[in-house]
Write an enzyme that holds these catalytic residues in place. Structure first.
Site, PDB file in Angstrom:
ATOM      1  N   TRP A 172      -7.065  85.322  17.757  1.00 52.10           N
ATOM      2  CA  TRP A 172      -7.390  85.829  16.415  1.00 52.10           C
ATOM      3  C   TRP A 172      -7.962  84.760  15.506  1.00 52.10           C
ATOM      4  O   TRP A 172      -8.751  85.067  14.614  1.00 52.10           O
ATOM      5  CB  TRP A 172      -6.177  86.520  15.796  1.00 52.10           C
ATOM      6  CG  TRP A 172      -5.817  87.765  16.543  1.00 52.10           C
ATOM      7  CD1 TRP A 172      -4.677  88.006  17.242  1.00 52.10           C
ATOM      8  CD2 TRP A 172      -6.630  88.940  16.697  1.00 52.10           C
ATOM      9  NE1 TRP A 172      -4.727  89.243  17.832  1.00 52.10           N
ATOM     10  CE2 TRP A 172      -5.906  89.835  17.519  1.00 52.10           C
ATOM     11  CE3 TRP A 172      -7.907  89.323  16.258  1.00 52.10           C
ATOM     12  CZ2 TRP A 172      -6.416  91.096  17.883  1.00 52.10           C
ATOM     13  CZ3 TRP A 172      -8.407  90.562  16.615  1.00 52.10           C
ATOM     14  CH2 TRP A 172      -7.658  91.425  17.416  1.00 52.10           C
ATOM     15  N   ASP A 218      -3.408  84.561   8.153  1.00 50.19           N
ATOM     16  CA  ASP A 218      -3.413  85.882   8.774  1.00 50.19           C
ATOM     17  C   ASP A 218      -1.971  86.125   9.245  1.00 50.19           C
ATOM     18  O   ASP A 218      -1.500  85.492  10.183  1.00 50.19           O
ATOM     19  CB  ASP A 218      -4.389  85.875   9.958  1.00 50.19           C
ATOM     20  CG  ASP A 218      -4.354  87.173  10.762  1.00 50.19           C
ATOM     21  OD1 ASP A 218      -3.566  88.080  10.422  1.00 50.19           O
ATOM     22  OD2 ASP A 218      -5.130  87.267  11.742  1.00 50.19           O
ATOM     23  N   LYS A 263       1.334  96.573  12.547  1.00 47.89           N
ATOM     24  CA  LYS A 263       2.374  95.923  13.345  1.00 47.89           C
ATOM     25  C   LYS A 263       3.745  96.018  12.668  1.00 47.89           C
ATOM     26  O   LYS A 263       4.664  96.539  13.246  1.00 47.89           O
ATOM     27  CB  LYS A 263       1.989  94.482  13.642  1.00 47.89           C
ATOM     28  CG  LYS A 263       0.984  94.408  14.787  1.00 47.89           C
ATOM     29  CD  LYS A 263      -0.244  93.636  14.508  1.00 47.89           C
ATOM     30  CE  LYS A 263      -1.291  93.843  15.595  1.00 47.89           C
ATOM     31  NZ  LYS A 263      -2.520  93.120  15.326  1.00 47.89           N
TER      32      LYS A 263
HETATM   33  C1  PLP Z   1      -3.765  92.724  15.463  1.00 48.29           C
HETATM   34  C2  PLP Z   1      -4.236  91.473  14.821  1.00 48.29           C
HETATM   35  C3  PLP Z   1      -5.511  91.378  14.229  1.00 48.29           C
HETATM   36  C4  PLP Z   1      -6.532  92.490  14.290  1.00 48.29           C
HETATM   37  O1  PLP Z   1      -6.290  93.419  13.343  1.00 48.29           O
HETATM   38  P1  PLP Z   1      -7.326  94.639  13.046  1.00 48.29           P
HETATM   39  O2  PLP Z   1      -6.604  95.350  11.961  1.00 48.29           O
HETATM   40  O3  PLP Z   1      -7.446  95.416  14.320  1.00 48.29           O
HETATM   41  O4  PLP Z   1      -8.609  94.058  12.609  1.00 48.29           O
HETATM   42  C5  PLP Z   1      -5.831  90.193  13.594  1.00 48.29           C
HETATM   43  N1  PLP Z   1      -4.977  89.161  13.551  1.00 48.29           N
HETATM   44  C6  PLP Z   1      -3.758  89.212  14.124  1.00 48.29           C
HETATM   45  C7  PLP Z   1      -2.851  88.030  14.051  1.00 48.29           C
HETATM   46  C8  PLP Z   1      -3.357  90.369  14.782  1.00 48.29           C
HETATM   47  O5  PLP Z   1      -2.150  90.421  15.359  1.00 48.29           O
END
Ligand code: PLP
Length: 363
Positions: free
Chosen positions: A103, A173, A197
């Site tokens: 990511w 993030d 999540k």
């Molecule tokens: C799942 C995830 C993403 C992607 O998220 P989207 O909403 O599908 O763009 C980005 N960063 C992390 C750390 C993730 O776990």
């Protein structure tokens, strides 16, 4: 609820049953209004109350200081990979990036298009099996901001500490570990997280940002891509993801009913401990992740020697036993159990029992 499986999906992921039941009960007729939240105007009093309540619960639970705005946006975490540099990168001041997996690589791919950056640390040469140590991180006082991912969903690593970035804003993030533990929001300039999540259904992205940072952006950026638009209009510049915002509010009420973040954090530690102890006690399973960097949210493991045939069998027999979502990410293979907030201790115990039985059969 005995027709529900033990769901270890990495995201979208398991949600609390009591929250799903509440959403079901309120679906046709929300609070006597004769319609669902999906059917009401985002400009109505009723929806404004939902938005206010969701925001204030999030502020309370995470102790978000007043000088931070809370936004509910669309486009997922992936849009934030672009929106962050579009809004926060300053001329002649590269972004410092802590590269710790899939990511952050995705975020770097967007930086390539938008703003200069430096890799302040990377563990890519070690297959991202661990996080950088403090002495391996090279930060620059002139950076626009420092970028990191607090939990690496695919590699199964999670930061236990955050680098001191001085006056340089730290951007994180937190898609896969927001609300899983207490954090000091004031350490960050901006935090973002896709909801799917730990917060609710896919389709909403929560952004928490220090208000002054929203003023960095060029006013010529497209309106929807400027944080200041959404700060000024409190996420109501256009139609926000109304049902998702409502649902996050229900999840936040559930967090409080569980005893708040410290109780959630303790339970997350307990669940992860149960699983890592089982992995460490076994010669049949192994986890590639360094001890101190192990994620409490995504437990990545393999069957000894990376036996892919046996791993496929593990996934299919687990599924037959009512344990789903245990396949590792396609980019790394192996196995992964995601233990987000709504995952029960019961589910983790069921997984550990299944693992023991599987080892006895094939080990
Ligand atoms: C799942 C995830 C993403 C992607 O998220 P989207 O909403 O599908 O763009 C980005 N960063 C992390 C750390 C993730 O776990």
């Amino acid at each position: 609820m005995d027709d529900r499986v033990f769901n270890f999906n990495p995201g979208p992921a398991v949600l609390p049953v009591s929250v799903l039941e509440r959403a079901r009960d309120e679906l046709l007729n929300f609070k006597g209004l004769g319609m669902s939240v999906m059917e009401m105007s985002h400009r109505s009093k009723a929806f404004e109350a939902i938005l206010d309540r969701t925001e204030s619960l999030l502020r309370e639970i995470l102790s978000i200081p007043e000088e931070y705005a809370v936004l509910f946006l669309q486009g997922g975490a992936s849009l934030q990979f672009a929106m962050v540099p579009m809004n926060l990168a300053l001329d002649g001041r590269p972004v410092d990036v802590l590269d710790t997996g899939h990511w952050t690589r995705r975020a770097i791919a967007e930086l390539e298009k938008i703003a200069p950056y430096r890799i302040a640390a990377s563990t890519s040469e070690e297959g991202y099996r661990r996080l950088p140590r403090p002495d391996e991180i090279e930060l620059h006082p002139d950076a626009s901001y420092v970028y990191m991912a607090s939990n690496n969903t695919i590699y199964g690593t999670q930061w236990r500490w955050f680098p001191d970035t001085g006056n340089v804003p730290l951007v994180a993030d937190m898609s896969s570990d927001i609300l899983s533990r207490r954090i000091d929001v004031a350490r960050f300039g901006l935090i973002f997280a896709g909801a799917q999540k730990n917060l609710g259904p896919a389709g909403v992205t929560v952004v928490i940002l220090r208000r002054d940072l929203a003023e960095r952006a060029d006013e010529k950026l497209p309106t929807m891509l400027q944080y200041r638009t959404h700060v000024a209009r409190r996420s109501l510049y256009n139609t926000p993801p109304t049902f998702g915002i409502y649902f996050i509010g229900l999840v936040l009420e559930w967090v409080q009913s569980q005893g708040g973040l410290s109780a959630i954090e303790r339970r997350n530690e307990e669940k992860a401990r149960l699983l890592y102890e089982a992995l460490d006690a076994s010669e049949f399973y192994e986890t590639p992740v360094a001890g101190e960097d192990r994620s409490l949210m995504n437990v990545v493991f393999r069957i000894r020697g990376g036996d892919e045939e046996l791993e496929r069998r593990f996934v299919s027999e687990a599924e037959a036993a009512g344990l789903v979502g245990l396949k590792g990410h396609r980019s790394v293979g192996g196995l992964r159990a995601s233990l987000y907030n709504a995952q029960s201790v019961e589910a983790v115990c069921a997984l550990v029992d299944f693992m023991r039985a599987f080892e006895e059969k094939y080990g």
